[in-house]
Design an enzyme around this catalytic site. Structure first.
Site, mmCIF file in Angstrom:
data_model
loop_
_atom_site.group_PDB
_atom_site.id
_atom_site.type_symbol
_atom_site.label_atom_id
_atom_site.label_comp_id
_atom_site.label_asym_id
_atom_site.label_seq_id
_atom_site.Cartn_x
_atom_site.Cartn_y
_atom_site.Cartn_z
ATOM 1 N N MET A 169 3.153 0.800 -7.619
ATOM 2 C CA MET A 169 2.895 0.681 -6.187
ATOM 3 C C MET A 169 2.321 -0.702 -5.851
ATOM 4 O O MET A 169 1.810 -1.399 -6.711
ATOM 5 C CB MET A 169 1.902 1.760 -5.749
ATOM 6 C CG MET A 169 2.212 3.145 -6.280
ATOM 7 S SD MET A 169 0.748 4.206 -6.189
ATOM 8 C CE MET A 169 1.100 5.384 -7.493
ATOM 9 N N ASP A 176 0.832 -1.202 0.000
ATOM 10 C CA ASP A 176 0.000 0.000 0.000
ATOM 11 C C ASP A 176 0.866 1.252 0.000
ATOM 12 O O ASP A 176 1.330 1.621 1.038
ATOM 13 C CB ASP A 176 -0.951 -0.119 1.104
ATOM 14 C CG ASP A 176 -1.638 -1.491 1.005
ATOM 15 O OD1 ASP A 176 -2.020 -1.851 -0.121
ATOM 16 O OD2 ASP A 176 -1.723 -2.164 1.978
ATOM 17 N N THR A 177 1.178 2.484 -0.755
ATOM 18 C CA THR A 177 2.361 3.192 -1.219
ATOM 19 C C THR A 177 1.970 4.235 -2.260
ATOM 20 O O THR A 177 1.014 4.066 -2.987
ATOM 21 C CB THR A 177 3.329 2.171 -1.850
ATOM 22 O OG1 THR A 177 3.704 1.241 -0.843
ATOM 23 C CG2 THR A 177 4.552 2.814 -2.429
ATOM 24 N N VAL A 178 2.820 5.314 -2.356
ATOM 25 C CA VAL A 178 2.660 6.267 -3.457
ATOM 26 C C VAL A 178 3.953 6.306 -4.238
ATOM 27 O O VAL A 178 5.046 6.218 -3.677
ATOM 28 C CB VAL A 178 2.282 7.689 -2.982
ATOM 29 C CG1 VAL A 178 0.936 7.677 -2.290
ATOM 30 C CG2 VAL A 178 3.356 8.306 -2.102
ATOM 31 N N SER A 218 5.948 5.312 1.547
ATOM 32 C CA SER A 218 4.888 4.421 2.013
ATOM 33 C C SER A 218 4.835 4.325 3.531
ATOM 34 O O SER A 218 5.837 4.494 4.218
ATOM 35 C CB SER A 218 5.125 3.016 1.435
ATOM 36 O OG SER A 218 4.221 2.077 1.960
#
Length: 571
Positions: free
Chosen positions: A460, A378-380, A397
């Site tokens: 991501m 789960d991250t940009v 993240s």
């Protein structure tokens, strides 16, 4: 529930549009998967997962900042607008192509485990895995130090100017976008009762729906303090003291000493050559070299001839992933604690030996790691490029969505749960130890050709990231897709490999596919022994942003896929 259903409908609609576009062809008969046009920029480009972050990056570039200033600004805005994937309580990794010197640099801004936390404490009550939420998986946040380390080396504008857009959006509020609203709803359902979470992220007792305006005054104050007082306010000042006090109050082990002793590291990116392209990743504790190992294995097959989405191509991809991930489980860890044989893992002769383990007609149910030569050695996601040729590939993240759920209300951000990725069993490369960095999933990527930048990109999503990197590059290099098509095309994801946290694959795992892969191919995969499931909607297939450089025309090309809310914009 109505809002969640609406967002899921939007996501399904985007995927259906992708499948519909698959029926359209370009001249020459090639399929086009694109959901939108590529974006072009003669001077600069930014691509992020949220429009306000892309706008902030361009505003900083217009104000005289460079790509590093703009990347920090975009990340800070994402910490405000996309707390479901990133935040000041998380970690950061970056690859920077410095245009003026034409050199590539890697930054690892990953936090370490608390020094006061022991394996015995973690194993209390017979626990065999570190929990995903609460105080125990918290590690030192590396994001803020990463910003200031990047800025100290490459930044041009004052940090107060760089953080100004994020402060403004946190203070005055922003309209929550649909995909983020969906993940906010899911995260709140799990974390609602964690200390401080509801006070910050579910005002009025519920998460914001798409289009709702959300304000985070506490985060605005935290960012303003950083803009005025700098990095030390977080690691040796008022922010750090408040953070530690809240974590300790709720059963955590983070200390002021842990924060004071934290530092980021400049590291050399590593690469393999894939069909004439140098693909660059960061070495462990991240999983970037898993993508390189998979590419090494696939380089021995003519996948262009086999075709996009064919059973032969997908079978080879899945089996190569299994082999690379078995090595990932055994070898990838903090190099300050263990010797990671990076050169051996990426060696051509090792790839050739591993390649011979792939049965072209049958899926492997279990995979033992290989035996690479141990050599010294789960991250940009967002990417920005500027007028001087500098390009930044940056990923940040909290790990699982919002992270641990532990949220100091006066600071306005959630602390990461990256420590969940340690192995509690002793004697392994990634076994827990105080002051150690856990195995990391977030990986930025960069590609050069003949010593010139070709592509800055990322995908991501946890274990999907190296699999996504490989599929993007195959789409572009082997199948001739544009940057936008490469991101929008249906992906596959293999789950269940032997993992750095101790789990072992015995049943071959499971292959998840997005809509768009033909039923005949799915049946053929099953005939080879794969367990296959079509996963529509929010199937965890990543979120891709990219900036390519067209050296012949001196032009940037941007892409941002339909699985996220973001966009690419250029000047």
């Amino acid at each position: 529930m109505r809002e969640a259903a609406l967002v899921l409908a939007v996501l399904l609609g985007l995927l259906v549009s992708t499948v519909t576009l698959a029926a359209q062809t370009r001249p020459g008969g090639r399929f086009s998967w694109s959901t939108r046009s590529e974006c072009f920029g003669r001077a600069c480009m930014a691509a992020t997962s949220q429009p306000l972050a892309t706008q902030a990056a361009l505003a900083i570039l217009d104000a005289g900042g460079n790509a590093v200033d703009a990347a920090i600004a975009a990340n800070a805005v994402l910490c405000v607008t996309e707390p479901t994937g990133c935040g000041l309580g998380g970690d950061l990794f970056a690859i920077v192509w410095d245009g003026p010197t034409e050199k590539l640099h890697g930054l690892e801004a990953a936090g370490r485990s608390p020094r006061a936390l022991t394996r015995e404490v973690l194993a209390t009550g017979g626990r065999t895995h570190i929990p995903p939420h609460g105080p125990l998986p918290i590690t030192v946040p590396g994001c803020v130090d990463g910003w200031f380390t990047l800025h100290a080396r490459f930044g041009r504008l004052p940090m107060a100017d760089v953080l100004a857009p994020a402060i403004r959006h946190a203070e005055s509020g922003f309209a929550v976008t649909p995909v983020i609203a969906h993940h906010w709803h899911l995260g709140a359902r799990v974390l609602q009762d964690e200390p401080g979470f509801a006070a910050v992220f579910t005002p009025g007792g519920k998460p914001p729906a798409a289009g709702d305006v959300f304000r985070n005054q506490a985060l605005a104050r935290t960012l303003a303090t950083l803009a005025e007082a700098g990095r030390d306010a977080f690691y040796a000042g008022s922010i750090g003291k408040s953070l530690v006090a809240f974590v300790r109050e709720h059963g955590g082990y983070l200390s002021e000493e842990d924060l004071r002793e934290h530092h980021s590291d400049w590291i050399a990116p590593v690469s393999v050559n894939y069909r004439g392209y140098e693909v660059w990743e960061l070495p462990p504790p991240g999983q970037g070299i898993a993508a390189l190992q998979i590419l090494n294995l696939l380089s021995g097959f003519d996948v262009a001839k086999l075709g996009f989405g064919s059973v032969e191509t997908l079978h080879l991809l899945i089996e190569a992933k299994k082999l690379a991930f078995a090595d990932r489980a055994r070898f990838y860890a903090d190099p300050a604690f263990v010797t990671v044989p990076v050169k051996g893992l990426l060696a051509a002769d090792y790839a050739a030996a591993q390649r011979r383990r792939i049965d072209p007609t049958h899926a492997m149910a279990s995979v033992e790691p290989g035996n690479p030569a141990a050599k010294d050695g789960d991250t940009v996601y967002l990417t920005v490029a500027d007028r001087e040729g500098t390009m930044v590939s940056l990923i940040q993240s909290n790990f699982r969505g919002f992270g641990s759920g532990i949220t100091p209300p006066d600071l306005g951000f959630c602390l990461q749960d990256r420590g969940e990725l340690f192995d509690l069993a002793p004697g392994k490369a990634n076994s827990f130890a105080p002051g150690k960095r856990p195995f990391h999933t977030i990986i930025p990527a960069f590609v050069t050709r003949d010593g010139v930048p070709f592509l800055s990109f990322g995908v991501m999503g946890g274990d999907m990231q190296p699999q996504g990197h490989v599929q993007i590059l195959m789409n572009i290099i082997d199948f001739g897709m544009t940057l936008q098509e490469a991101g929008d095309a249906p992906r596959v994801r293999h789950e269940g490999s032997t993992a750095p946290t101790g789990e072992t694959m015995r049943d071959g795992g499971e292959v998840l596919v997005e809509p768009g892969v033909s039923a005949d191919v799915l049946d053929a995969l099953r005939a080879r022994g794969h367990r296959v499931r079509v996963s529509p909607g929010d199937g965890g297939f990543g979120g891709y942003q990219a900036i390519g450089f067209d050296a012949a025309r001196g032009l940037y090309v941007g892409a941002s896929e339909s699985r996220k809310d973001g966009c690419a914009l250029g000047r």
